[in-house]
Design a protein around this motif. Structure first.
Motif, PDB file in Angstrom:
ATOM      1  N   THR A 222      66.584  29.826  36.018  1.00 10.16           N
ATOM      2  CA  THR A 222      65.880  29.784  34.895  1.00 10.16           C
ATOM      3  C   THR A 222      66.602  30.407  33.765  1.00 10.16           C
ATOM      4  O   THR A 222      66.196  29.878  32.631  1.00 10.16           O
ATOM      5  N   LEU A 223      67.536  31.387  33.767  1.00  5.37           N
ATOM      6  CA  LEU A 223      68.591  31.663  32.776  1.00  5.37           C
ATOM      7  C   LEU A 223      69.258  30.488  32.263  1.00  5.37           C
ATOM      8  O   LEU A 223      69.452  30.359  31.106  1.00  5.37           O
ATOM      9  N   THR A 224      69.884  29.588  33.123  1.00  2.00           N
ATOM     10  CA  THR A 224      70.687  28.354  33.004  1.00  2.00           C
ATOM     11  C   THR A 224      69.690  27.519  32.152  1.00  2.00           C
ATOM     12  O   THR A 224      70.029  26.799  31.186  1.00  2.00           O
ATOM     13  N   SER A 225      68.405  27.270  32.535  1.00  2.00           N
ATOM     14  CA  SER A 225      67.509  26.596  32.112  1.00  2.00           C
ATOM     15  C   SER A 225      67.325  26.836  30.554  1.00  2.00           C
ATOM     16  O   SER A 225      67.180  26.078  29.747  1.00  2.00           O
ATOM     17  N   ALA A 226      67.027  28.146  30.118  1.00  2.00           N
ATOM     18  CA  ALA A 226      66.920  28.859  29.023  1.00  2.00           C
ATOM     19  C   ALA A 226      68.237  28.137  28.207  1.00  2.00           C
ATOM     20  O   ALA A 226      68.189  28.060  26.924  1.00  2.00           O
ATOM     21  N   ALA A 227      69.248  28.334  28.695  1.00  2.00           N
ATOM     22  CA  ALA A 227      70.433  27.833  27.865  1.00  2.00           C
ATOM     23  C   ALA A 227      70.600  26.586  27.587  1.00  2.00           C
ATOM     24  O   ALA A 227      70.940  26.139  26.482  1.00  2.00           O
TER      25      ALA A 227
END
Length: 842
Positions: A222-227
């Motif tokens: 999810t954090l990677t998706s946010a980036a």
């Protein structure tokens, strides 16, 4: 079923629905002209014929103009039997002649939109409006900016706190500033997350627009998706992003995460909470089921509403014909998964095509790699569980393999033999591990399981009570029994502490089960722990489920996972195990004897995996990872996918039930009037019901449907039932309770006819299997519809009794021969697997 061609009628309808005008009216001047820029008359339209059969070569060129009367799009309209792509070059030449940048190619069944200055024609399912074409023209994304943007480890943290580096507590790196980072909840990208984004940028530079990240549970998808989302929005390669999940609790998790990571720069909405103003958001989060229900994605959205579509847990969300949602939207597509299901593993493509041309197509439908443009089997980026453990970001489990005498025999090659006395005498029945809680039930075995868990469970490092646990049962009834046993033991061990809240059943039969999973994560399920005041942990220690808390469920402070069932799918095993791999810091802040604030912290260093059926051993030693996997077929009942758990308490009565009385009565004309008024009476009854109104607002359909079935249907006052309501509303197919309620509350404008549903199903099919230029699409559609609505056709095709088509009134032999051979095989398999035939019955 009629087999008439109506290309002109359908194309005219699509044009008018999109806001194009053949004639001047109060909305403006006509913006559809003939190729010589001449306005069209009704007499000319009538003269074309319903299928353009009266035009030269069965086709016609239209010119679509903007408000300044300048050409912006050429529409090449063909009769149904001609594939629209055959006119591609002709349309391009005409578009260049008149100075139009865009082309629409259509035969009334399949349609393509094409920017002739770049790329290839893309399938569309409705025509773009004048405003949408204007927006497309104004939108000029820059792939080079996307590929060259520098992404550093503070790509998210710099949004959360732009001046973080100026703070006195910042010591140069996240590792050296742990307290500062923790206090401000800053999120810095790890090296492999940056590598994932750089791999995507490299793929963009190579001209790709589909990507797959295979990252183990707990590695920060999810954090990677946010980036990734920031990358696309910041470089203006996306105006709006769609984030798709397959479960309600994941919808809430994603919204919270994106709000925390990307606000205030970018706004995130959950679609169901913003149905009227979702377009104001930068990021829209929704379940794929919400979009698929009643084909909402087609009716509520344009194919270009989102420039980046991200599918969370894509190995699940592309199952069945849900892939049609991905193909509908035209943006970049990113799949996220911990366990891609490679249905092409071990398949000899040429051999499969030779033996069964259907099999490769069925596998392609579910193959995660192919859907996201990674046909070779390698994702765009991969970071495994072992990588995470080696790097210190994830935790491997401590496996507790416990077997009773009975389960040991169930797991053995010989199985567990039981002598059963029957009327004929004594017989021996043998059970194996798959039979546990399905055919074979042992109260004592379940009690041993629970006792072993309680004696060996990891405990919360702050309170020393049993650590938070998820227990996976065989079925809903098995879950209920385990819950009862655990609460009984908890009362004996800790009198008065839990009051039957120690263990809670979390399955689809339980009201608000989805909310319970969220509450367990947020540490307020059944309230807070009463072991230590002020400590943030749930009172409930164990959630007993079947399959609700597997894929994507995020609960970092989980300390125990119990597999109280045999597991035979490696994907399921990886997902269940993955619930515990996340690291966590247990924290308790209190005032010490000097009245000063003091914080105790304990890092999660291990979690326990209780394995009562040798699942770990099976996947380590026995499972054939190179075996060709079979495509799962969903079980259905009444049109809905049902739980695979088996009700072990079923009882079938063979006792005679003789008829007591018979009464015959002729219904007069007044009864017919009652029938006509029946739907109105039902509508009034539903609208007056506060329980129904409340649950419609909460989107709690499972409870609402049960309420209507038990409290309203078949009661002496009116004897309401679905069949009576269907006839009263003059609907030519079966309907569902949910559909009726949605119509009553205005959620859907009308009941769709059988033919409208057939059209929608065919649109989904061709979005997944786009027909080539040599395919007679009209013949394809007719065969598709005939196979759905006519059981005789299905029987003929299945048994290959093609001589019967000579006399069949629905589909004759010449119509069947017009269908491309490949589709004669693909269509029956697709319909059998993914179309609910029961919904088309009258």
């Amino acid at each position: 079923m009629k087999n008439e061609a109506h290309a002109r009628i359908r194309i005219n309808q699509l044009l008018q629905e999109a806001g194009w005008r053949f004639f001047d009216n109060e909305e403006g001047e006509a913006n559809i002209l003939l190729e010589n820029r001449v306005k069209i008359t009704q007499k000319e339209i009538d003269a074309w014929g319903e299928d353009y059969e009266k035009t030269k070569n069965g086709s016609l060129d239209f010119l679509l103009v903007n408000s300044q009367n300048k050409p912006i799009c050429v529409l090449e309209a063909k009769k149904e039997s001609l594939h629209p792509l055959v006119a591609k070059e002709q349309a391009r030449k005409y578009a260049k002649t008149v100075g139009a940048q865009y082309v629409i190619l259509s035969n009334g069944i399949v349609h393509y939109f094409w920017d002739v200055t770049k790329g290839n024609p893309e399938p569309i399912y409705k025509f773009p409006s004048p405003t949408e074409i204007g927006a497309i023209k104004a939108w000029n994304p820059d792939r080079s900016a996307l590929a060259s943007e520098e992404v550093t480890n503070d790509y998210i943290a710099s949004i959360q706190m732009p001046d973080y580096a100026e703070g006195p507590e910042w010591k140069g790196t996240p590792e050296a500033s742990k307290d500062f980072v923790w206090t401000n909840q800053l999120r810095f990208l790890r090296y492999y997350q940056i590598n994932a984004i750089e791999a995507l940028q490299k793929a963009v530079a190579e001209g790709k627009d589909r990507f797959l990240f295979e990252m183990a549970t707990g590695t920060g998808k999810t954090l990677t998706s946010a980036a990734v989302i920031r990358l696309f929005l910041r470089t203006q390669n996306a105006r709006r992003v769609l984030f798709l999940v397959d479960r309600l609790e994941l919808e809430d998790q994603a919204w919270k995460a994106f709000t925390q990571y990307l606000k205030p720069d970018y706004s995130t909405f959950i679609y169901k909470e913003h149905k009227s103003d979702w377009h104001k958001a930068d990021i829209v989060v929704t379940t794929i089921q919400s979009l698929m229900f009643n084909d909402k994605y087609r009716h509520e959205f344009s194919p270009r509403d989102f420039d980046l579509i991200i599918s969370d847990e894509s190995h699940r969300s592309i199952s069945g014909n849900a892939r049609a949602v991905f193909e509908y939207f035209h943006g970049y597509k990113l799949g996220l998964t911990a366990t891609p299901r490679d249905y092409l593993k071990g398949v000899d493509h040429d051999k499969v095509k030779e033996n069964d041309p259907r099999e490769i197509e069925r596998r392609m439908l579910r193959d995660t790699y192919a859907t996201f443009g990674c046909e070779g089997g390698d994702p765009t980026f991969r970071y495994s569980l072992l990588d995470g453990v080696k790097d210190g970001y994830l935790i491997n489990p401590r496996v507790l393999d416990a077997r009773t005498e009975i389960t040991t025999q169930l797991l053995s090659d010989e199985g567990y033999a039981v002598a059963i006395t029957t009327e004929e005498g004594e017989e021996t029945d043998t059970f194996v591990s798959r039979d546990f809680e399905r055919r074979f039930f042992s109260e004592k075995t379940n009690r041993i399981f629970c006792q072993t868990f309680l004696e060996n469970a990891l405990r919360d490092p702050i309170t020393n009570e049993i650590g938070k646990t998820i227990m996976f049962a065989v079925s809903q009834n098995h879950a209920r029994k385990l819950t009862e046993i655990l609460n009984e033991f908890a009362e004996q061990l800790y009198p008065g502490r839990y009051n039957s809240d120690f263990a809670v059943q979390v399955t689809s039969q339980i009201d608000d089960a989805q909310q319970m999973t969220i509450n367990f994560t947020n540490n307020n399920l059944s309230g807070k722990t009463n072991w230590l005041e002020g400590y943030k942990s749930a009172k409930t220690r164990v959630c007993v489920t079947v399959g609700m808390m597997t894929t994507g469920y995020d609960c970092p402070d989980l300390l125990n996972i119990c597999m109280m069932r045999p597991i035979f799918s490696p994907a399921d095993f990886v997902q269940i195990k993955g619930r515990g791999t996340r690291k966590n810091t247990f924290e308790y802040t209190f005032k010490n004897e000097l009245n000063e604030k003091e914080t105790r912290r304990h890092e999660k260093e291990v979690f326990k995996l209780f394995d009562f059926f040798a699942n770990f051993e099976y996947f380590e030693e026995k499972f054939d990872y190179d075996e060709k996997l079979k495509l799962p077929k969903p079980k259905r009942r009444g049109g809905e996918i049902i739980d695979s758990g088996i009700d072990i308490d079923k009882y079938t009565s063979y006792r005679p039930d003789p008829l007591m009385t018979v009464r015959e009565e002729q219904i007069g004309y007044e009864g017919m009037k009652i029938d006509r008024m029946l739907f109105k009476k039902f509508e009034d009854r539903i609208k007056m019901d506060d329980i129904i109104r409340k649950n419609v607002e909460l989107d709690n359909w499972e409870y609402l449907i049960s309420h209507i079935q038990h409290e309203i249907f078949d009661k002496p006052e009116e004897y309401f039932n679905l069949e009576k309501l269907r006839k009263a509303a003059k609907i030519d197919r079966k309907i569902s309770i949910r559909e009726v309620v949605e119509k009553i509350f205005g959620i859907i404008p009308k009941f769709k006819s059988k033919d409208e549903l057939l059209e929608e199903e065919f649109d989904k099919f061709i979005s997944i299997y786009p027909p080539e230029e040599d395919v007679n699409v009209r013949a394809l559609k007719y065969f598709f519809k005939a196979y759905i609505i006519d059981q005789d056709i299905r029987k003929i095709i299945t048994t290959k009794d093609f001589h019967a088509l000579q006399t069949n009134p629905t589909l004759n032999i010449s119509q069947f021969k017009e269908v491309t051979p490949k589709y004669r095989e693909v269509i029956p398999v697709y319909i059998k697997d993914y179309v609910n035939l029961d919904g088309f019955a009258a």
